[in-house]
Motif scaffolding. Structure first.
Motif, PDB file in Angstrom:
ATOM      1  N   ALA A  62       5.381  13.084 -13.202  1.00  0.00           N
ATOM      2  CA  ALA A  62       4.023  13.453 -13.654  1.00  0.00           C
ATOM      3  C   ALA A  62       3.920  14.967 -13.538  1.00  0.00           C
ATOM      4  O   ALA A  62       4.061  15.508 -12.437  1.00  0.00           O
ATOM      5  CB  ALA A  62       2.975  12.775 -12.776  1.00  0.00           C
ATOM      6  N   SER A 117      -1.848  16.909 -19.776  1.00  0.00           N
ATOM      7  CA  SER A 117      -0.842  16.389 -18.841  1.00  0.00           C
ATOM      8  C   SER A 117       0.459  16.161 -19.583  1.00  0.00           C
ATOM      9  O   SER A 117       0.478  15.899 -20.790  1.00  0.00           O
ATOM     10  CB  SER A 117      -1.257  15.033 -18.266  1.00  0.00           C
ATOM     11  OG  SER A 117      -2.605  14.989 -17.983  1.00  0.00           O
ATOM     12  N   TYR A 142       4.057  13.853 -19.080  1.00  0.00           N
ATOM     13  CA  TYR A 142       4.721  12.798 -18.314  1.00  0.00           C
ATOM     14  C   TYR A 142       6.106  12.566 -18.893  1.00  0.00           C
ATOM     15  O   TYR A 142       6.320  12.730 -20.101  1.00  0.00           O
ATOM     16  CB  TYR A 142       3.910  11.490 -18.405  1.00  0.00           C
ATOM     17  CG  TYR A 142       2.566  11.571 -17.702  1.00  0.00           C
ATOM     18  CD1 TYR A 142       2.463  11.363 -16.332  1.00  0.00           C
ATOM     19  CD2 TYR A 142       1.404  11.864 -18.423  1.00  0.00           C
ATOM     20  CE1 TYR A 142       1.241  11.453 -15.674  1.00  0.00           C
ATOM     21  CE2 TYR A 142       0.179  11.959 -17.779  1.00  0.00           C
ATOM     22  CZ  TYR A 142       0.097  11.753 -16.407  1.00  0.00           C
ATOM     23  OH  TYR A 142      -1.108  11.855 -15.765  1.00  0.00           O
ATOM     24  N   PHE A 169       6.262   3.976 -17.458  1.00  0.00           N
ATOM     25  CA  PHE A 169       5.863   5.003 -16.485  1.00  0.00           C
ATOM     26  C   PHE A 169       5.100   4.381 -15.309  1.00  0.00           C
ATOM     27  O   PHE A 169       5.456   4.591 -14.134  1.00  0.00           O
ATOM     28  CB  PHE A 169       5.013   6.088 -17.174  1.00  0.00           C
ATOM     29  CG  PHE A 169       4.608   7.171 -16.221  1.00  0.00           C
ATOM     30  CD1 PHE A 169       5.469   8.209 -15.927  1.00  0.00           C
ATOM     31  CD2 PHE A 169       3.384   7.109 -15.549  1.00  0.00           C
ATOM     32  CE1 PHE A 169       5.123   9.180 -14.996  1.00  0.00           C
ATOM     33  CE2 PHE A 169       3.035   8.076 -14.611  1.00  0.00           C
ATOM     34  CZ  PHE A 169       3.916   9.110 -14.346  1.00  0.00           C
ATOM     35  N   CYS A 211       5.636   3.859 -10.935  1.00  0.00           N
ATOM     36  CA  CYS A 211       4.793   4.570  -9.956  1.00  0.00           C
ATOM     37  C   CYS A 211       4.425   3.669  -8.797  1.00  0.00           C
ATOM     38  O   CYS A 211       4.055   2.515  -9.003  1.00  0.00           O
ATOM     39  CB  CYS A 211       3.460   4.978 -10.593  1.00  0.00           C
ATOM     40  SG  CYS A 211       3.573   6.250 -11.805  1.00  0.00           S
ATOM     41  N   VAL A 253      -3.505   8.063 -12.424  1.00  0.00           N
ATOM     42  CA  VAL A 253      -3.084   8.500 -13.766  1.00  0.00           C
ATOM     43  C   VAL A 253      -4.123   8.145 -14.831  1.00  0.00           C
ATOM     44  O   VAL A 253      -4.564   7.000 -14.908  1.00  0.00           O
ATOM     45  CB  VAL A 253      -1.720   7.863 -14.132  1.00  0.00           C
ATOM     46  CG1 VAL A 253      -1.321   8.190 -15.571  1.00  0.00           C
ATOM     47  CG2 VAL A 253      -0.641   8.311 -13.156  1.00  0.00           C
ATOM     48  N   THR A 259      -4.325   7.557 -18.533  1.00  0.00           N
ATOM     49  CA  THR A 259      -3.451   7.380 -19.696  1.00  0.00           C
ATOM     50  C   THR A 259      -4.212   7.769 -20.973  1.00  0.00           C
ATOM     51  O   THR A 259      -5.422   7.996 -20.932  1.00  0.00           O
ATOM     52  CB  THR A 259      -2.981   5.913 -19.818  1.00  0.00           C
ATOM     53  OG1 THR A 259      -4.129   5.103 -19.995  1.00  0.00           O
ATOM     54  CG2 THR A 259      -2.207   5.461 -18.580  1.00  0.00           C
TER      55      THR A 259
END
Ligand code: APR
Ligand code: PHB
Length: 395
Positions: free
Chosen positions: A213, A221, A223, A245, A249, A257, A259
């Motif tokens: 991340a 962001s 990723y 992803f 995590c 996060v 998305t």
């Protein structure tokens, strides 16, 4: 055919070439910068975005730090999240007293291009037919075609800042040139998302693969997931990306996060490469032209800046004080920093990824390495020191 004379010809207008051009121009050294692609193309490339403390300081000293200090995000370090273990912060701030900075390479390149407009460093883009002669003599000549006409430039030095695919490193005779290379059997599939990033840059190790991340701005962001090299971005729908992803995590990271749809998606192969020496006659190499790093330690841009710090000082000493000591030691000085950074990138890449050849022994060894980091402040300090790039930029 137009004929010119200058002191330094810089091939390549990525961050290395542009920053060198700016610093030489400021010091009164004549130079021109040549670029194969258009400005729009160079500025559309998405690369990493984490600067080491020494790189931040060097950019400030170079007068390029204004926007970085406005919109960059100071960071204490980078987190590692490990399946089934507590997460851990590579805490650069705690162990070195200095901060990292989240600032995208694309922003830095934009800053360098706008400063070029202000200072007027001569610059030719979309050049073709590049030819470089005489680097083993005293008067190199560089010829190229731009906007339909041919140009020939006589100079004192040629600087290869032409990236990993550029032609300059091949001017070093084969009998002298050593290339050290390691290709990793996987890539990183990266996406850019217009959504707030999670708090920390976070490297994630999971039994199904690595993930990262990263961040650019409060609303942008980045990723990544470790991925196969034979599946390009078209094989990765946003849904597949997020499932992969988030599946890697730990729950407390997944919960942070935000998305969203990707606005960019690309696959990068992981490899390491070093070309030695970084000087041959009147040719000097800097940045990706001389070395490529797997992105796991964020060393690529930092090491390009490190080269430019050494090389700008060396060229300025040559032209303003007739002192060649720094030029003569450039290759050795730069390579000692480069190999230290290669070590960090190699170690982080091995620690955090799943290799197709891994067996249970490899997994246990990696686990032992992570457990040692968790347990020992000495190991944490050493890792923070290497990650921060110290004394790479200061040594
Ligand atoms: N003539 C002129 N320019 C060329 C030629 C050529 N024959 N070949 C390549 N170039 C240009 C490329 O188009 C590119 O714009 O050289 C430039 C090299 O720029 P970068 O690839 O950005 O390399 P560098 O400036 O060393 O920056 C290093 O970039 O790849 C990342 O991870 C790396 O972040 C690091 C940074
Ligand atoms: C990124 O910001 O894209 C990034 C950050 C850290 C890395 C690699 C990439 O190690």
């Amino acid at each position: 055919m137009q004929q010119h004379r200058t002191q330094v010809v810089i091939v390549g207008a990525g961050p290395a070439g542009m920053l060198l051009g700016l610093l030489l121009e400021k010091a009164g050294v004549d130079c021109i910068v040549l670029e194969r692609r258009s400005r729009e193309h160079v500025l559309s490339r998405i690369r990493a975005g984490l600067l080491e403390p020494g790189a931040v300081e060097f950019l400030r000293d170079s007068g390029v730090g204004e926007r970085m200090d406005q919109i960059g995000r100071p960071r204490d370090g980078t987190r590692i999240a490990w399946q089934g273990r507590p997460s851990f912060m590579i805490n650069v701030k705690k162990w070195t007293g200095l901060e990292m900075m989240a600032y995208g390479q694309t922003f830095l390149t934009e800053d360098l291009y706008s400063m070029r407009e202000a200072t007027g460093t001569p610059y030719f883009d979309q050049i073709t037919d590049l030819e470089i002669e005489g680097i083993d003599g005293t008067r190199p000549e560089v010829s190229f075609t731009t906007a339909g006409h041919s140009v020939r430039v006589q100079c004192d030095f040629v600087i290869g800042c032409d990236g990993a695919q550029g032609p300059c490193s091949q001017l070093i005779p084969e009998s002298i040139r050593q290339v050290y290379e390691r290709k990793f059997p996987f890539g990183w599939l990266g996406i850019m998302v217009e959504a707030p990033p999670i708090d920390d840059f976070t490297y994630i190790r999971h039994e199904t693969g690595f993930a990262l991340a990263a961040q650019r701005t409060p609303m942008l962001s980045r990723y990544y997931v470790q991925s196969r090299l034979d599946e390009g971005p078209e094989a990765w729908s946003d849904d597949r990306f997020w499932d992969t992803f988030l599946g890697r995590c730990p729950p407390e990271i997944a919960a942070q996060v935000t998305t969203g749809p990707s606005i960019e998606k690309s696959l990068a192969a992981l490899r390491s490469r070093v070309v030695e020496p970084m000087r041959w006659g009147r040719l000097f190499l800097a940045g990706d032209a001389a070395h490529v790093f797997p992105p796991t330690g964020a060393k690529g841009l930092n090491m390009a800046l490190s080269d430019i710090q050494l090389l700008s000082a060396a060229l300025i000493a040559h032209f303003s004080e007739k002192d060649d000591r720094l030029l003569d030691s450039y290759s050795a000085d730069a390579l000692s920093r480069v190999w230290a950074a290669q070590h960090l990138s190699w170690r982080m890449t091995k620690l955090l990824h799943i290799f197709p050849t891994d067996d249970p022994y490899d997994r246990k060894i990696r686990q032992a390495e992570y457990d040692l980091i968790l347990k020992s402040e000495e190991v944490q300090r050493a890792l923070a020191f290497e990650y921060a790039g110290l004394p790479n930029l200061r040594g």
